[in-house]
Design an enzyme around this catalytic site. Structure first.
Site, PDB file in Angstrom:
ATOM      1  NE  ARG A 229      -4.170  -1.722   0.293  1.00 38.36           N
ATOM      2  CZ  ARG A 229      -4.475  -2.404  -0.687  1.00 38.36           C
ATOM      3  NH1 ARG A 229      -3.643  -2.548  -1.562  1.00 38.36           N
ATOM      4  NH2 ARG A 229      -5.539  -3.183  -0.254  1.00 38.36           N
ATOM      5  CD  GLU A 258      -3.013   3.332  -5.349  1.00 42.99           C
ATOM      6  OE1 GLU A 258      -4.196   2.427  -5.558  1.00 42.99           O
ATOM      7  OE2 GLU A 258      -2.056   2.499  -4.935  1.00 42.99           O
ATOM      8  CG  HIS A 276      -3.245  -0.594  -6.833  1.00 37.32           C
ATOM      9  ND1 HIS A 276      -3.639  -0.044  -5.836  1.00 37.32           N
ATOM     10  CD2 HIS A 276      -3.035  -1.886  -6.627  1.00 37.32           C
ATOM     11  CE1 HIS A 276      -3.817  -1.026  -4.639  1.00 37.32           C
ATOM     12  NE2 HIS A 276      -3.314  -2.113  -5.421  1.00 37.32           N
TER      13      HIS A 276
HETATM   14  O1  A2R Z   1       4.576  -9.559  10.823  1.00 41.43           O
HETATM   15  P1  A2R Z   1       3.965 -10.979  10.545  1.00 41.43           P
HETATM   16  O2  A2R Z   1       4.998 -11.803  10.806  1.00 41.43           O
HETATM   17  O3  A2R Z   1       2.690 -11.265  10.799  1.00 41.43           O
HETATM   18  O4  A2R Z   1       4.034 -10.972   8.849  1.00 41.43           O
HETATM   19  C1  A2R Z   1       3.366 -10.292   7.944  1.00 41.43           C
HETATM   20  C2  A2R Z   1       3.693  -8.860   7.480  1.00 41.43           C
HETATM   21  N1  A2R Z   1       3.376  -7.799   8.176  1.00 41.43           N
HETATM   22  C3  A2R Z   1       4.081  -7.094   8.771  1.00 41.43           C
HETATM   23  N2  A2R Z   1       5.373  -6.975   8.756  1.00 41.43           N
HETATM   24  C4  A2R Z   1       6.008  -5.822   9.386  1.00 41.43           C
HETATM   25  N3  A2R Z   1       5.144  -5.015  10.152  1.00 41.43           N
HETATM   26  C5  A2R Z   1       3.942  -4.939  10.222  1.00 41.43           C
HETATM   27  N4  A2R Z   1       3.159  -3.832  10.941  1.00 41.43           N
HETATM   28  C6  A2R Z   1       3.343  -5.729   9.588  1.00 41.43           C
HETATM   29  N5  A2R Z   1       2.069  -6.237   9.539  1.00 41.43           N
HETATM   30  C7  A2R Z   1       1.897  -7.457   8.646  1.00 41.43           C
HETATM   31  O5  A2R Z   1       2.948  -8.712   6.100  1.00 41.43           O
HETATM   32  C8  A2R Z   1       3.071 -11.368   6.743  1.00 41.43           C
HETATM   33  O6  A2R Z   1       4.255 -12.032   6.476  1.00 41.43           O
HETATM   34  C9  A2R Z   1       2.770 -10.058   5.672  1.00 41.43           C
HETATM   35  C10 A2R Z   1       1.284 -10.210   4.975  1.00 41.43           C
HETATM   36  O7  A2R Z   1       1.211 -11.477   4.498  1.00 41.43           O
HETATM   37  P2  A2R Z   1      -0.213 -12.048   4.303  1.00 41.43           P
HETATM   38  O8  A2R Z   1      -1.136 -11.804   5.375  1.00 41.43           O
HETATM   39  O9  A2R Z   1       0.059 -13.439   3.725  1.00 41.43           O
HETATM   40  O10 A2R Z   1      -0.615 -11.108   3.237  1.00 41.43           O
HETATM   41  P3  A2R Z   1      -0.594 -11.299   1.626  1.00 41.43           P
HETATM   42  O11 A2R Z   1      -1.904 -12.242   1.009  1.00 41.43           O
HETATM   43  O12 A2R Z   1       0.675 -11.642   1.062  1.00 41.43           O
HETATM   44  O13 A2R Z   1      -1.119  -9.876   0.979  1.00 41.43           O
HETATM   45  C11 A2R Z   1      -0.261  -8.520   1.606  1.00 41.43           C
HETATM   46  C12 A2R Z   1      -0.587  -7.460   1.092  1.00 41.43           C
HETATM   47  C13 A2R Z   1      -2.091  -7.052   1.178  1.00 41.43           C
HETATM   48  O14 A2R Z   1      -2.767  -6.911   2.192  1.00 41.43           O
HETATM   49  C14 A2R Z   1      -2.100  -6.075   0.137  1.00 41.43           C
HETATM   50  O15 A2R Z   1      -2.195  -4.755   0.634  1.00 41.43           O
HETATM   51  C15 A2R Z   1      -1.184  -6.178  -0.965  1.00 41.43           C
HETATM   52  O16 A2R Z   1      -0.333  -7.222  -0.215  1.00 41.43           O
HETATM   53  O17 A2R Z   1      -1.744  -6.998  -2.032  1.00 41.43           O
END
Ligand code: A2R
Length: 310
Positions: A229, A258, A276
């Protein structure tokens, strides 16, 4: 037939599927949104596209609402806490877009380091006979730091390995079963890598995570690629550092506001810009639309939600 509120226009195949399964009420077409919500206050289903935030105030106007199906994996357009408090379930469209987003990540990295767009413009401008295009960098042998080694991040990691790159990552937690070196500190990781690729959500405390300090640590030889994002990077600082050469390059698919961005980005040769497009392929969008509708029909038919977030 059950009613569903569709918040904004979306893919034709998804609209057709919704029309087949539900009586669809198009919220974006209503001139008076409050009157629209009052008229449809008995509606149990909502199909949310990325058009305006669904917050507690909207939910309060729909007391019968049971489920919000979001088109996309990022659910930052929905107030999840408000949904939880009202027992409203929320679904998204994960996994089916991993490959498309990972492909674009590599595309942006290649375009950024091999200057594909700029070289194309060079040829089209008839400049080649006047001299060869300048030499560029290459991906092979470089190190990528993935910010967010989640579903999409892991697909990016795999593709980077195929390009003979080293992969490291940062997230809130170390993932015990991943083979890649983990950095608990993002600045430290940025200092050690050639590429910082961000693919974290917009609503998990990530606003401003890629700060000026992180971008400065990445440095004049480093490049930042963002597919998560726009809000997770300090955009004004990034622009300033790219202009002064304190940050080497950037490949950007997402922006803070955006489709708007500072027009100064358009003048920078060390930046590749994308509107995007992460999941925007025919195949992937179809699959997202299918999942988007099937979550609603699953709930309507008394089956478990397929991809629940809340
Ligand atoms: O922090 P962790 O270990 O829960 O890892 C998650 C990481 N993450 C963060 N890392 C650092 N600081 C944060 N505040 C934080 N919040 C989340 O982001 C996890 O490894 C990753 C997200 O992975 P998923 O939940 O599997 O999401 P996905 O499907 O890979 O999609 C990611 C994003 C979407 O939300 C859209 O914004 C974009 O990619 O398309």
């Amino acid at each position: 037939m059950e009613d569903v509120i569709l918040t904004g226009p979306t893919l034709q195949s998804a609209m057709d599927a919704l029309d087949k399964e539900f009586r669809v009420h198009r919220m974006w077409e209503a001139e008076d949104k409050d009157a629209f919500l009052a008229e449809h206050k008995a509606t149990r289903f909502m199909a949310a596209t990325y058009h305006g935030r669904i917050d507690g105030a909207v939910m309060d106007k729909l007391p019968a609402l049971e489920v919000i199906s979001n088109f996309g994996v990022g659910v930052d357009g929905i107030d999840l806490q408000a949904a939880r408090a009202r027992n409203i379930r929320v679904t998204n469209t994960p996994e089916v877009l991993n490959d498309a987003v990972a492909e674009l990540a590599l595309g942006l990295m290649l375009a950024t380091c091999r200057r594909i767009a700029d070289a194309d413009a060079y040829v089209r401008a008839g400049k080649w006979p006047g001299g060869n295009y300048p030499l560029t960098g290459e991906l092979t042998g470089t190190t990528v730091g993935i910010l967010g080694l989640g579903r999409i991040g892991k697909e990016i990691a795999r593709r980077c390995q195929a390009f003979k790159m080293q992969v490291v990552y940062h997230g809130r937690t170390r993932q015990r079963f991943e083979p890649f070196p983990y950095y608990a500190d993002l600045v430290e990781m940025a200092r050690d890598v050639d590429w910082l690729v961000a693919v974290v959500p917009g609503d998990t405390g990530t606003a401003g995570l890629v700060s000026r300090e992180v971008l400065e640590a990445l440095g004049p030889e480093g490049a930042f690629v963002n597919l998560g994002r726009g809000t997770l990077a300090d955009e004004p600082a990034m622009l300033e550092l790219l202009k002064s050469g304190k940050l080497g390059a950037a490949g950007l698919d997402v922006f803070a506001e955006e489709p708007k961005m500072s027009e100064e980005f358009w003048t920078l040769p060390n930046v590749v810009l994308s509107p995007h497009q992460g999941s925007a392929t025919t195949k992937t969008r179809w699959a997202m639309g299918d999942l988007f509708v099937r979550n609603l029909t699953a709930h309507r038919d008394g089956n478990p939600l397929i991809t629940p977030v809340v």
